[in-house]
Design a protein around this motif. Structure first.
Motif, PDB file in Angstrom:
ATOM      1  N   LYS A  53       0.843  -1.199   0.009  1.00 18.62           N
ATOM      2  CA  LYS A  53      -0.009   0.144  -0.193  1.00 18.62           C
ATOM      3  C   LYS A  53       0.790   1.246   0.089  1.00 18.62           C
ATOM      4  CE  LYS A  53      -3.987   0.257   2.400  1.00 18.62           C
ATOM      5  NZ  LYS A  53      -4.893   0.397   3.705  1.00 18.62           N
ATOM      6  N   LEU A  54       1.852   1.121   0.913  1.00 19.29           N
ATOM      7  CA  LEU A  54       2.954   2.311   0.865  1.00 19.29           C
ATOM      8  C   LEU A  54       3.547   2.617  -0.542  1.00 19.29           C
ATOM      9  CD1 LEU A  54       4.093   4.209   3.064  1.00 19.29           C
ATOM     10  CD2 LEU A  54       5.924   2.739   3.058  1.00 19.29           C
ATOM     11  N   ALA A  57       0.956   4.690  -1.948  1.00 19.43           N
ATOM     12  CA  ALA A  57       0.662   5.822  -1.504  1.00 19.43           C
ATOM     13  C   ALA A  57       1.832   6.896  -1.707  1.00 19.43           C
ATOM     14  CB  ALA A  57       0.620   5.436   0.179  1.00 19.43           C
TER      15      ALA A  57
ATOM     16  N   CYS B 179      -0.938   3.268   6.076  1.00 22.23           N
ATOM     17  CA  CYS B 179      -0.484   2.381   5.224  1.00 22.23           C
ATOM     18  C   CYS B 179      -0.090   1.036   6.109  1.00 22.23           C
ATOM     19  CB  CYS B 179       0.749   2.463   4.246  1.00 22.23           C
ATOM     20  SG  CYS B 179       0.125   3.653   2.985  1.00 22.23           S
ATOM     21  N   PRO B 184      -1.855  -3.746   5.502  1.00 24.00           N
ATOM     22  CA  PRO B 184      -1.711  -3.528   4.233  1.00 24.00           C
ATOM     23  C   PRO B 184      -2.361  -4.374   3.305  1.00 24.00           C
ATOM     24  CG  PRO B 184       0.359  -3.670   5.554  1.00 24.00           C
ATOM     25  CD  PRO B 184      -0.698  -4.164   6.199  1.00 24.00           C
TER      26      PRO B 184
END
Lengths: 279, 188
Positions: A53-54, A57, B179, B184
């Motif tokens: 996800k990071l 992001a 996050c 995640p």
């Protein structure tokens, strides 16, 4: 002509010679770079290895800034950065749910509409004809091995840039400068540079294979469009030579170095004198 | 997140069941010869649910993320993404392969550096990584590796002694928090 500019950490750190080279070269071609305000790191390998996800992001934060500031096209001269930005942008453009989620995470609306270009694409946009016209010192002594490495051409579905097994876009530019582009085998083999600090063994091995193939095909220099390839093949070349008991002494240029020098810039102006292996 | 083939599919945006084990991924892998488990074998381990072996191997940390495996897969399995997913799941489930400890420490130190500064501070990266790695494996060569490069880099003006920081570091911190907090999920 003005274009957005995402330097990324390397170009503001130990690869600041690349930033200088890009700025001088594009400046001579009338291209002005507008640096993205308060950009953050793209997350690189660490982010996509540890938190998917990071890995979306962080690029999304940068794309949101670009959208806010009306930047529709942005140069990212580091292929790791450009790949991450392009991947995130496409994922955002394809999914309404992701756009909503990422807009919340980065606290700003983001749609993924910004076009992200690598250095070769910026030269293509400027146009071969215009570059050719600007050449005042044809590089007739140069026999270059154009080295793409991994992330300029992969993953092909997302990047949609050149042929991922046998790219030729750098060769086209090099030939327009009056240089010869040699045929060789390792142009899209990864040099492993991201692992330089934690797994040097692997990295020196990969760099040695690349440099050996370059020499075997009669090149007198390597051309790259990636800060990590450059660090690995230039700065670490002495380590490769020591480890394998060979002498490569192969100068490594950024693509912008050669374009700049063909347009009459001195080596010092392009920052070539700050490379480790000097021609 | 618990390891499962569904988790890998979601993180990697792929279908591991599509793989028919042709081995093209392993044949083209630049570091395959060093791997204890080959890329196609890793995909097979995920298919068959043997996550202990898939997560506890050096191979997933030897991967240089060059994307050659994914680019060449005739079934469009995102093999490089599968390895990303296995790395993430391994760390989240505290499976730290002994041979790969140094690489795992490096990736964590790198990410923490970004969390604090927003941009990579190279000097801090080198310092923190070396001291953390030294505490784990007491490798003196690693401690002094490349120390001769520092003066060469300084004379070339390639060293940022202070490093850069983004202005809105609080936002970077919140992005990281979000996050990591919600468990995640994959998006790529």
């Amino acid at each position: 002509m003005q274009i957005g500019y995402y330097p990324g950490c390397a170009l503001h750190g130990s690869s600041n010679d690349y930033e200088r080279s890009v700025r001088v070269c594009l400046g001579r071609l009338g291209m002005e770079l507008r640096e993205l305000d308060d950009w953050v790191c793209c997350g690189a390998t660490a982010a996509h290895s540890l938190n998917a996800k990071l890995a979306t992001a962080l690029p999304a934060r940068n794309l949101a800034i670009a959208e806010r500031d009306g930047i529709d096209q942005m140069l990212a001269p580091c292929p790791m950065c450009s790949m991450e930005l392009i991947k995130a942008g496409q994922a955002l453009a394809a999914s309404d749910a992701l756009r909503r989620e990422m807009s919340e995470i980065v606290e700003q609306k983001v749609s993924g509409a910004t076009g992200v270009l690598n250095l070769i694409q910026v030269f293509q946009q400027i146009g071969l004809e215009r570059i050719q016209k600007a050449v005042v010192q044809p590089l007739s002594q140069t026999k270059a091995a154009c080295y793409y490495g991994c992330l300029l051409v992969r993953p092909p579905e997302q990047l949609r840039f050149d042929d991922c097994e046998n790219p030729t876009s750098m060769e086209t530019i090099i030939k327009a400068l009056g240089a010869e582009a040699i045929d060789w085998n390792y142009k899209t083999e990864c040099c492993g540079a991201g692992m330089t600090m934690c797994n040097e063994d692997t990295v020196l091995d990969l760099a040695h294979k690349i440099l050996t193939d370059v020499a075997a095909h009669g090149a007198n220099c390597v051309v790259v469009a990636c800060p990590m390839c450059h660090v690995n093949l230039d700065m670490k070349q002495a380590d490769v030579e020591r480890r394998y008991g060979v002498t490569h002494r192969m100068p490594i240029y950024y693509l912008s170095d050669l374009v700049g020098m063909a347009m009459g810039a001195s080596g010092a102006e392009m920052g070539v004198d700050r490379h480790y292996v000097v021609a | 997140m618990r390891p499962s083939s569904e988790a890998v599919d979601m993180l990697a945006h792929t279908h591991v069941t599509d793989c028919y084990q042709c081995g093209k991924c392993s044949a083209g892998c630049p570091v395959g010869e060093r791997m204890d488990v080959l890329p196609n074998q890793l995909v097979r381990l995920v298919q068959s649910g043997n996550f202990r072996r898939a997560m506890d191997c050096e191979a997933i940390w030897l991967c240089v993320s060059c994307q050659t495996c994914s680019a060449r897969c005739p079934k469009s399995v995102n093999c490089a993404g599968v390895l990303d997913a296995l790395r993430q799941l391994a760390v989240e489930n505290n499976v730290i392969n002994a041979a790969a400890r140094r690489t795992i420490v490096f990736q964590q130190v790198f990410l923490n550096n970004i969390r604090r500064n927003g941009r990579l501070n190279e000097l801090e990266l080198v310092g923190v990584f070396k001291s953390k790695a030294f505490l784990k494996d007491a490798s003196v060569p690693l401690l002094f590796k490349d120390s001769l490069l520092a003066p060469k880099m300084i004379t070339r003006g390639k060293f940022h002694l202070m490093g850069e920081k983004v202005k809105d570091r609080a936002l970077v911190g919140r992005i990281f928090e979000r996050c990591f907090a919600e468990g995640p999920r994959g998006h790529k």
